[in-house]
Design a protein around this motif. Structure first.
Motif, PDB file in Angstrom:
ATOM      1  N   TYR A 175      41.215  39.547  35.651  1.00  0.00           N
ATOM      2  CA  TYR A 175      39.861  39.104  35.807  1.00  0.00           C
ATOM      3  C   TYR A 175      39.879  37.869  35.245  1.00  0.00           C
ATOM      4  CZ  TYR A 175      38.271  43.352  38.372  1.00  0.00           C
ATOM      5  OH  TYR A 175      38.162  44.128  39.208  1.00  0.00           O
ATOM      6  N   LYS A 176      40.433  37.614  34.143  1.00  0.00           N
ATOM      7  CA  LYS A 176      40.395  36.262  33.468  1.00  0.00           C
ATOM      8  C   LYS A 176      41.083  35.233  34.101  1.00  0.00           C
ATOM      9  CE  LYS A 176      42.214  32.978  30.373  1.00  0.00           C
ATOM     10  NZ  LYS A 176      43.377  32.055  30.560  1.00  0.00           N
ATOM     11  N   SER A 177      42.157  35.558  34.631  1.00  0.00           N
ATOM     12  CA  SER A 177      43.085  34.428  35.642  1.00  0.00           C
ATOM     13  C   SER A 177      42.315  34.379  36.881  1.00  0.00           C
ATOM     14  CB  SER A 177      44.528  35.335  36.008  1.00  0.00           C
ATOM     15  OG  SER A 177      45.018  35.662  34.772  1.00  0.00           O
ATOM     16  N   GLN A 178      41.353  35.244  37.281  1.00  0.00           N
ATOM     17  CA  GLN A 178      40.681  34.854  38.579  1.00  0.00           C
ATOM     18  C   GLN A 178      39.222  34.152  38.034  1.00  0.00           C
ATOM     19  OE1 GLN A 178      40.588  39.033  39.986  1.00  0.00           O
ATOM     20  NE2 GLN A 178      41.547  38.285  41.887  1.00  0.00           N
ATOM     21  N   GLN A 179      39.100  33.779  36.927  1.00  0.00           N
ATOM     22  CA  GLN A 179      38.150  33.123  36.309  1.00  0.00           C
ATOM     23  C   GLN A 179      36.738  34.178  36.448  1.00  0.00           C
ATOM     24  OE1 GLN A 179      37.819  29.188  38.197  1.00  0.00           O
ATOM     25  NE2 GLN A 179      39.382  28.569  36.510  1.00  0.00           N
ATOM     26  N   ASN A 180      36.849  35.290  36.550  1.00  0.00           N
ATOM     27  CA  ASN A 180      35.768  36.352  36.556  1.00  0.00           C
ATOM     28  C   ASN A 180      35.713  36.754  35.266  1.00  0.00           C
ATOM     29  OD1 ASN A 180      33.977  38.165  36.755  1.00  0.00           O
ATOM     30  ND2 ASN A 180      34.702  38.840  38.690  1.00  0.00           N
ATOM     31  N   TYR A 181      35.001  35.779  34.223  1.00  0.00           N
ATOM     32  CA  TYR A 181      34.998  35.868  32.990  1.00  0.00           C
ATOM     33  C   TYR A 181      34.019  37.271  32.333  1.00  0.00           C
ATOM     34  CZ  TYR A 181      36.977  31.109  32.623  1.00  0.00           C
ATOM     35  OH  TYR A 181      38.082  30.335  32.838  1.00  0.00           O
ATOM     36  N   SER A 182      32.840  37.300  33.023  1.00  0.00           N
ATOM     37  CA  SER A 182      32.036  38.423  32.704  1.00  0.00           C
ATOM     38  C   SER A 182      32.919  39.795  32.766  1.00  0.00           C
ATOM     39  CB  SER A 182      30.809  38.605  33.762  1.00  0.00           C
ATOM     40  OG  SER A 182      31.320  38.751  35.185  1.00  0.00           O
ATOM     41  N   LEU A 183      33.727  40.060  34.035  1.00  0.00           N
ATOM     42  CA  LEU A 183      34.363  41.382  34.192  1.00  0.00           C
ATOM     43  C   LEU A 183      35.645  41.519  33.136  1.00  0.00           C
ATOM     44  CD1 LEU A 183      34.634  42.323  37.848  1.00  0.00           C
ATOM     45  CD2 LEU A 183      33.587  43.578  36.038  1.00  0.00           C
ATOM     46  N   ALA A 184      36.306  40.366  32.934  1.00  0.00           N
ATOM     47  CA  ALA A 184      37.167  40.115  31.800  1.00  0.00           C
ATOM     48  C   ALA A 184      36.765  40.643  30.611  1.00  0.00           C
ATOM     49  CB  ALA A 184      37.758  38.826  31.954  1.00  0.00           C
ATOM     50  N   LEU A 185      35.613  39.950  29.960  1.00  0.00           N
ATOM     51  CA  LEU A 185      35.121  40.170  28.591  1.00  0.00           C
ATOM     52  C   LEU A 185      34.584  41.710  28.796  1.00  0.00           C
ATOM     53  CD1 LEU A 185      32.941  37.026  27.655  1.00  0.00           C
ATOM     54  CD2 LEU A 185      35.059  37.936  26.655  1.00  0.00           C
ATOM     55  N   HIS A 186      34.265  42.347  29.802  1.00  0.00           N
ATOM     56  CA  HIS A 186      33.653  43.757  29.870  1.00  0.00           C
ATOM     57  C   HIS A 186      35.221  44.933  29.564  1.00  0.00           C
ATOM     58  CE1 HIS A 186      31.935  47.438  31.294  1.00  0.00           C
ATOM     59  NE2 HIS A 186      32.891  47.590  32.232  1.00  0.00           N
TER      60      HIS A 186
END
Length: 637
Positions: A175-186
């Protein structure tokens, strides 16, 4: 530098202890299968520090497995072969080994095996997770998430908390690679909670990943705090590869902060660690970063030295992306040094690498489509075979017991089933027909917009507009054939469309598209369902408004339904109805009518609620805009 070598010696001792213990156990293994298990365990211990040793011990294990036909041991051999290839950057070979391991573990689960079922499931989860790593490294994110989710499901089933953490961490990385930072941090936070609870060493890796996200978001204090927490933990564990990566990130951090000496120190520590691990992928990246660092300080000779070594490593392991960056840096450096021949040579190589990357991306897309097609074909075949066998068995049993009377009942049931299937197919074809009506409707509107834009803005501005339109059309054509597309692709399409309209209307409005943490990566939505409402919001809400406006598109999950809301702060429904002309009325009603039919058919085929609600927003008894709410069944692609 002395401190660095001390850290390595500590890591070496920590790693060497379990390996030496396993080596002492090996001569006392009573059976060949036990020897295979010990050899595989030794190979696994070497995977972070010495891929050659991993491969050697796995090869010794394979010789024994072939002799005694020990499938469980052979499956773990394939895992070790794959891990060695990942470190060396040979992703294709790595994935082939992981697929072989997966097939053997699945075979063992399907048969009566002497091996404990929990051990087999653990091995299968490792095979899935390892394939996820390969896909993630190759930026095939959908496949990576699928594999990580499969691994996570098994780890939860067999209650392996340490591996649950790793799965959460890997999903967060995607998710971080897809720049979906909120889901990545989750997902990182879920991993970290468990890691701290059980004292898991990989907490350092999770903290590093969280620090990277905060750094990219511009939250420097949070980034540094997480990096420093990770650094303390890495100093007390044997994850050399993770520690090397953290040092590289710290180099990046201090480089941005213009603290050059600290940046150089951390880069050098990272490089020494990667070199000790024989990890040319990581070493190539750090060498490139050092080259950039020295270039910015106008130390061009040193910069060239590091950039050349980065390029050598990148070529050895075939990493095109790093070749691309290193060739470009060398071309720029030689140009500054007034070495035009060398500058031109590396510029040509940079162009070749750039074109190769573009071709590679196209090949990846073709491969993904081919794999998806093959997977669907196999699934249909297996489903067809399963249904055929089941129907044959039921037919024979009923024929033997109930004879003619029950045969009549079966016949009636089959007719009902056929009729229901036919009704469903008709509904699906009607849905597709309505979808096909939307395509020309959408294209006609875009072409009309281009025409008016050219008249208003002239040829030069129109070229930029046409470029964005071309990109939007490619997206639309690529994903409009299916009945569902992933939500992230719908968001990408809407992003392109709204940028196009921003250009057309001279930044008359701003917009925001986002989704909540409840929206899963593989949820689907019918294509071109949301776009007409975004278009109406612009044309009938924001364009007539004095001053600039704002549009928000939000995706969420509520009460087991996918909710999509489109909100604008335009002139509102009442004033819009007074202003619109007959041609615009026909245009709007067409899109709305088709959408209502599509929602109606969706309700019939899924037996779930699908509707639309249009609300005029009020503020102090004055119109404050319009909100459209689409409530859809949750479907997966």
């Amino acid at each position: 530098m002395q401190l660095l070598f001390l850290l390595f010696s500590v890591f070496g001792m920590a790693q060497k202890a379990p390996i030496d213990s396993l080596k002492r156990v090996l001569p006392f293994a009573k059976t060949d299968s036990a020897k295979v298990n010990v050899l595989n365990a030794i190979a696994d211990k070497f995977k972070e520090s010495n891929p050659d040793s991993t491969h050697w011990y796995a090869t010794q294990a394979q010789i024994l497995t072939q002799k005694i036909k020990y499938d469980f041991g052979q499956a773990n051999v394939f895992l070790n072969f794959g891990n060695a290839q990942i470190i060396l950057g040979n992703y294709k070979t790595a994935n082939l080994n992981f697929e072989k391991a997966q097939a053997l573990f699945e075979k063992l689960l399907a048969t009566d095996s002497e091996i404990d079922e929990k051990r087999i499931k653990h091995g299968l989860a490792r095979a899935y997770a390892s394939q996820g790593i390969v896909f993630s490294q190759q930026s095939i994110y959908y496949n990576a998430l699928e594999m990580y989710q499969k691994a996570l499901k098994i780890y939860i089933e067999i209650n392996q908390k340490a591996n649950i953490c790793k799965a959460y961490n890997n999903i967060g990385i995607v998710y971080k690679s897809q720049q979906n930072y909120s889901l990545a941090l989750h997902y990182f936070k879920k991993a970290l909670d468990i890691q701290l609870q059980i004292g898991e060493q990989s907490a350092a890796t999770t903290l590093t990943n969280m620090g990277v996200i905060y750094a990219e978001q511009g939250n420097k204090n949070a980034a540094l705090a997480h990096y420093q927490r990770a650094e303390k933990l890495f100093k007390n564990n044997d994850n050399k590869r993770g520690f090397a990566l953290l040092n590289n990130y710290l180099g990046d951090f201090y480089n941005k902060e213009k603290e050059i000496l600290k940046a150089e120190n951390y880069y050098n520590q990272s490089l020494l660690m990667y070199e000790a691990l024989q990890n040319k992928f990581g070493a190539s990246l750090v060498l490139y970063n050092l080259g950039n660092l020295y270039s910015n300080q106008k130390k061009y000779d040193q910069a060239v030295e590091f950039a050349l070594k980065s390029l050598v490593y990148a070529k050895e392991i075939g990493v095109l992306d790093q070749q691309f960056h290193s060739e470009k840096l060398l071309s720029e450096l030689y140009s500054i040094q007034n070495k035009p021949q060398l500058a031109l040579e590396h510029y040509k190589n940079y162009v070749v690498a750039r074109d190769s990357i573009a071709n590679q991306e196209n090949n990846k897309k073709m491969l993904r489509l081919e794999m998806e097609s093959e997977y669907k074909s196999k699934a249909k075949f297996l489903e067809s075979e399963s249904k055929r066998k089941t129907q044959l068995t039921i037919f024979m049993l009923i024929a033997a017991v109930l004879l003619l009377g029950l045969l009549l009942v079966i016949y009636n049931r089959m007719q009902i089933k056929k009729r229901l299937t036919l009704q469903k197919e008709v509904a699906e074809y009607e849905q597709k027909a309505l979808h096909l009506q939307m395509n020309p409707h959408f294209v006609f509107n875009c072409l009309s917009s281009i025409s008016s834009f050219i008249v208003q803005n002239g040829t030069d501005s129109a070229l930029k507009y046409l470029s964005k339109f071309s990109k939007l059309m490619r997206l639309t054509l690529e994903y409009s054939k299916g009945s569902l597309i992933p939500i992230d692709k719908e968001i990408e399409s809407l992003q392109n469309y709204l940028e196009l309209e921003q250009l057309r209307f001279h930044n008359k409005f701003t917009f925001l598209i986002h989704s909540s943490e409840n929206v899963e990566f593989n949820m689907g939505i019918p294509p071109l369902l949301v776009q007409p409402f975004v278009e109406n919001a612009i044309l009938h809400g924001l364009v007539p408004k004095e001053g600039n406006g704002f549009i928000e598109v939000h995706f969420d999950v509520e009460n087991k339904q996918l909710i999509c809301s489109i909100t604008d702060d335009g002139i509102g429904l009442t004033e819009s109805k007074l202003m619109k002309e007959n041609s615009v009325t026909a245009h709007q009603s067409m899109a709305l009518e088709i959408t209502k039919k599509r929602l109606q058919i969706m309700e019939e085929t899924t037996a779930q609620l699908a509707n639309i609600e249009i609300i005029e927003l009020k503020e102090n008894n004055q119109s404050a805009g319009t909100k459209v709410i689409l409530r859809l069944p949750i479907q997966f692609v």
